[in-house]
Scaffold this motif. Structure first.
Motif, PDB file in Angstrom:
ATOM      1  N   ALA A   1       0.827  -1.208   0.000  1.00 36.24           N
ATOM      2  CA  ALA A   1       0.000   0.000   0.000  1.00 36.24           C
ATOM      3  C   ALA A   1       0.857   1.253   0.000  1.00 36.24           C
TER       4      ALA A   1
ATOM      5  N   VAL B   1      -1.395  -1.263  -5.561  1.00 36.89           N
ATOM      6  CA  VAL B   1      -2.733  -1.572  -5.030  1.00 36.89           C
ATOM      7  C   VAL B   1      -3.170  -2.981  -5.425  1.00 36.89           C
ATOM      8  N   GLU B   2      -2.838  -3.399  -6.645  1.00 40.81           N
ATOM      9  CA  GLU B   2      -3.247  -4.736  -7.096  1.00 40.81           C
ATOM     10  C   GLU B   2      -2.584  -5.822  -6.251  1.00 40.81           C
TER      11      GLU B   2
ATOM     12  N   GLU C   1      -4.279  -5.965  -2.911  1.00 42.52           N
ATOM     13  CA  GLU C   1      -5.552  -6.691  -2.973  1.00 42.52           C
ATOM     14  C   GLU C   1      -5.332  -8.204  -2.993  1.00 42.52           C
TER      15      GLU C   1
ATOM     16  N   TYR D   1      -6.062   1.851  -0.136  1.00 41.54           N
ATOM     17  CA  TYR D   1      -6.911   2.444  -1.186  1.00 41.54           C
ATOM     18  C   TYR D   1      -6.917   3.971  -1.072  1.00 41.54           C
TER      19      TYR D   1
ATOM     20  N   ASN E   1      -3.760   5.875  -2.085  1.00 43.96           N
ATOM     21  CA  ASN E   1      -3.504   5.913  -3.530  1.00 43.96           C
ATOM     22  C   ASN E   1      -4.660   6.497  -4.332  1.00 43.96           C
TER      23      ASN E   1
ATOM     24  N   PHE F   1      -7.962   5.738  -4.342  1.00 45.30           N
ATOM     25  CA  PHE F   1      -9.059   4.869  -4.758  1.00 45.30           C
ATOM     26  C   PHE F   1     -10.192   4.955  -3.729  1.00 45.30           C
TER      27      PHE F   1
ATOM     28  N   GLU G   1     -13.189   2.494  -3.886  1.00 42.45           N
ATOM     29  CA  GLU G   1     -12.791   1.180  -3.369  1.00 42.45           C
ATOM     30  C   GLU G   1     -12.740   1.173  -1.841  1.00 42.45           C
ATOM     31  N   VAL G   2     -12.446   2.331  -1.242  1.00 42.67           N
ATOM     32  CA  VAL G   2     -12.480   2.435   0.224  1.00 42.67           C
ATOM     33  C   VAL G   2     -13.875   2.090   0.734  1.00 42.67           C
TER      34      VAL G   2
ATOM     35  N   ALA H   1     -14.666  -1.647   0.252  1.00 43.60           N
ATOM     36  CA  ALA H   1     -13.979  -2.495   1.230  1.00 43.60           C
ATOM     37  C   ALA H   1     -14.633  -2.365   2.607  1.00 43.60           C
TER      38      ALA H   1
END
Length: 539
Positions: free
Chosen positions: A191, A196-197, A200, A221, A224, A226, A229-230, A233
């Motif tokens: 992170a 990020v990938e 994950e 997330y 960066n 995202f 996506e936060v 999640a």
């Protein structure tokens, strides 16, 4: 500590245990200079010689307040008192010297140690990592006679700290036993380094997740950018139900809501926080103030601020900045006075809010006074952000030449934000000379941003200088870049949807544009004629 000190002072001959209790109390409450002073008094007493429990606390306090000379004096007392061979004391000496970046002194102590336990090995390796010498840290790691989970994680963290994720992952894969801390360490490493990938993928591999695991993903997330996506999640965490969100989770989610304008979800998190024991949490309170201020609900932001029994500097800065952003400059300045009266010392961020408040109210003289006060009364050295606020204040007030003179006198080069503020104000006051100078500087700082050409072209257009407009359009075309369309977002059915002008990515695009056409017809039937050609769905 005041009561403890009074009780201590009543004892005419305090023994070592009493001195150690006072020293430890001061250290735990952050009074590190008091620790050093108490130690100085203690060693001069006849019946209270320092022991192996005294030295580590004092040495850590020396490190905390950068008192190297006093730390070296403590080292002399250690030798004279016969504690040179004590591994507990010598490890503390190593940590002090390496923390002060005297890694050579720390390594000499390590080499002279007779009994090097795993704590000493870990401390020395951590010292090399702190001083950015990963080669020696790895050599020592390979030589260590035994390695526990803490030592493995320390070395992995060292590689993460310098961005060497390949080496960090190699070492992680070699670990004979991995606990949840090991998984979380490498997760946060991905992170921190923007992968990020990989973050994950690793999260899915973690056999047993705790709050730090979920926070590693969620904060990763957010770090960066995202933010959607936060929220996803966070919802997944709630559905999973095995781990409850903590204050770090809630603050990160509220920050994402603020960035996305997801007010409804933010309100839900507010209720959740209050129902789960976080009502008085200052970090959650600060995030709620930020959320409501950024989502246009400044009254709710003020209500949260007033309801907080404990406020820190961030609380004051957030509400002052929020009020200034909403044009309530008088309220912002009033709160700044309350802040000073309450004994909270302002910082550079505070003055950004104060100067923005002056900008929205057009208080040029007051702004200059606050800027001067920041330097003279609070010894805060202005950074480019505060200088930018002053330029914006002068420019918006129409004092463009004064603003330009202020830029020339700045101790640092003006950035694109400052020149863009001058360019924007030049359009309002139709000052072509300043606008052209601003564009010249922006072309050097942001050569790929055609929006700056558009602003100057609009100024030429306002003045009827169409040949100059045509010239700028050619120049903008020659850059090879197009103006990035503005992105908006809307909260629908507990989800945040982003869209651009003329966007056709949504699966229900046909229905959306159909509804838009219906609204256009309804507007026309009421006598309002919208400029539909701008949106591309007119007749």
């Amino acid at each position: 500590m005041g009561i403890a000190q009074k009780l201590f002072d009543r004892n005419p001959d305090p023994n070592t245990a009493l001195w150690n209790s006072m020293i430890k109390g001061y250290a735990e409450n952050g009074f590190y200079k008091k620790v050093i002073l108490s130690f100085s008094q203690m060693k001069n007493m006849a019946f209270s010689a320092p022991n192996c429990y005294t030295f580590p606390v004092v040495l850590k306090s020396c490190l905390k307040c950068n008192a190297l000379r006093e730390g070296e004096e403590v080292h002399c007392v250690v030798i004279k008192s016969g504690f040179k061979g004590n591994p507990f004391v010598e490890t503390s000496l190593m940590e002090m010297y390496s923390g002060c970046r005297l890694i050579g002194a720390a390594y000499r102590i390590f080499n002279e140690m007779v009994d090097r336990n795993i704590v000493a090995w870990t401390s020395m390796i951590n010292g090399f990592i702190f001083c950015h010498d990963l080669v020696k840290a790895r050599c020592l790691f390979d030589l260590a006679p035994q390695r526990d989970i803490v030592l493995w994680n320390t070395m992995v963290s060292g590689y993460i700290g310098v961005g060497e994720m390949v080496e960090a992952r190699k070492l992680f894969d070699q670990m004979p036993k991995k606990d949840v801390m090991s998984w979380n360490t490498i997760l946060q490493g991905y992170a921190i380094n923007g992968d990020v990938e990989a973050c994950e993928r690793l999260f899915e591999e973690i056999p047993e997740k705790n709050a730090f695991s979920w926070n590693g993903l969620i904060v990763g997330y957010a770090r960066n950018g995202f933010f959607l996506e936060v929220l996803d999640a966070f919802k997944m965490m709630l559905i999973d139900g095995n781990v409850l969100p903590n204050d770090v989770t809630l603050v990160t989610v509220l920050t994402a809501c603020a960035r996305l304008g997801a007010l409804d979800l933010g309100k839900w998190v507010h209720v959740y926080a209050e129902n789960n024991g976080y009502k008085g949490n200052v970090y959650v309170g600060n995030a709620l103030i930020d959320l409501y201020a950024k989502c246009g609900m400044i009254k709710d932001a003020v209500d949260v601020f007033k309801s907080m029994s404990k406020k820190d500097l961030i609380s004051w800065n957030t509400i002052i900045g929020g009020l200034a952003m909403h044009g309530r400059g008088a309220d912002a300045l009033d709160l700044f006075c309350q802040m000073k009266n309450s004994g909270v010392f302002p910082d550079g961020i505070t003055f950004i809010g104060v100067l923005c408040a002056c900008t929205h109210m057009g208080l040029v003289e007051d702004g200059l006074s606050y800027f001067q006060s920041m330097v003279e009364d609070y010894s805060i050295e202005p950074q480019i952000e505060q200088y930018g606020c002053m330029v914006d204040l002068l420019a918006r007030a129409g004092l463009l030449l004064q603003a330009l003179d202020f830029v020339k006198k700045m101790p640092m080069e003006a950035d694109a934000v400052i020149w863009a503020a001058l360019l924007g104000a030049s359009r309002v006051y139709r000052n072509v000379e300043v606008a052209e100078l601003a564009l010249e500087q922006l072309d050097k700082l942001e050569p790929k941003n055609p929006a700056n050409f558009v602003t100057l072209a609009n100024i030429y257009g306002d003045l009827g200088r169409w040949k100059d407009v045509a010239r700028l359009k050619v120049a903008m075309r020659d850059t090879g870049y197009k103006k990035v369309p503005g992105c908006s977002s809307i909260e629908v059915n507990d989800c945040v949807v982003e869209f651009y002008s003329l966007d056709e990515r949504h699966p229900e695009t046909k229905e959306i544009y159909g509804a838009l056409r219906g609204l256009t017809k309804l507007c026309r039937s009421c006598g309002y004629i919208p400029h539909v050609q701008e949106f591309g769905y007119g007749d």
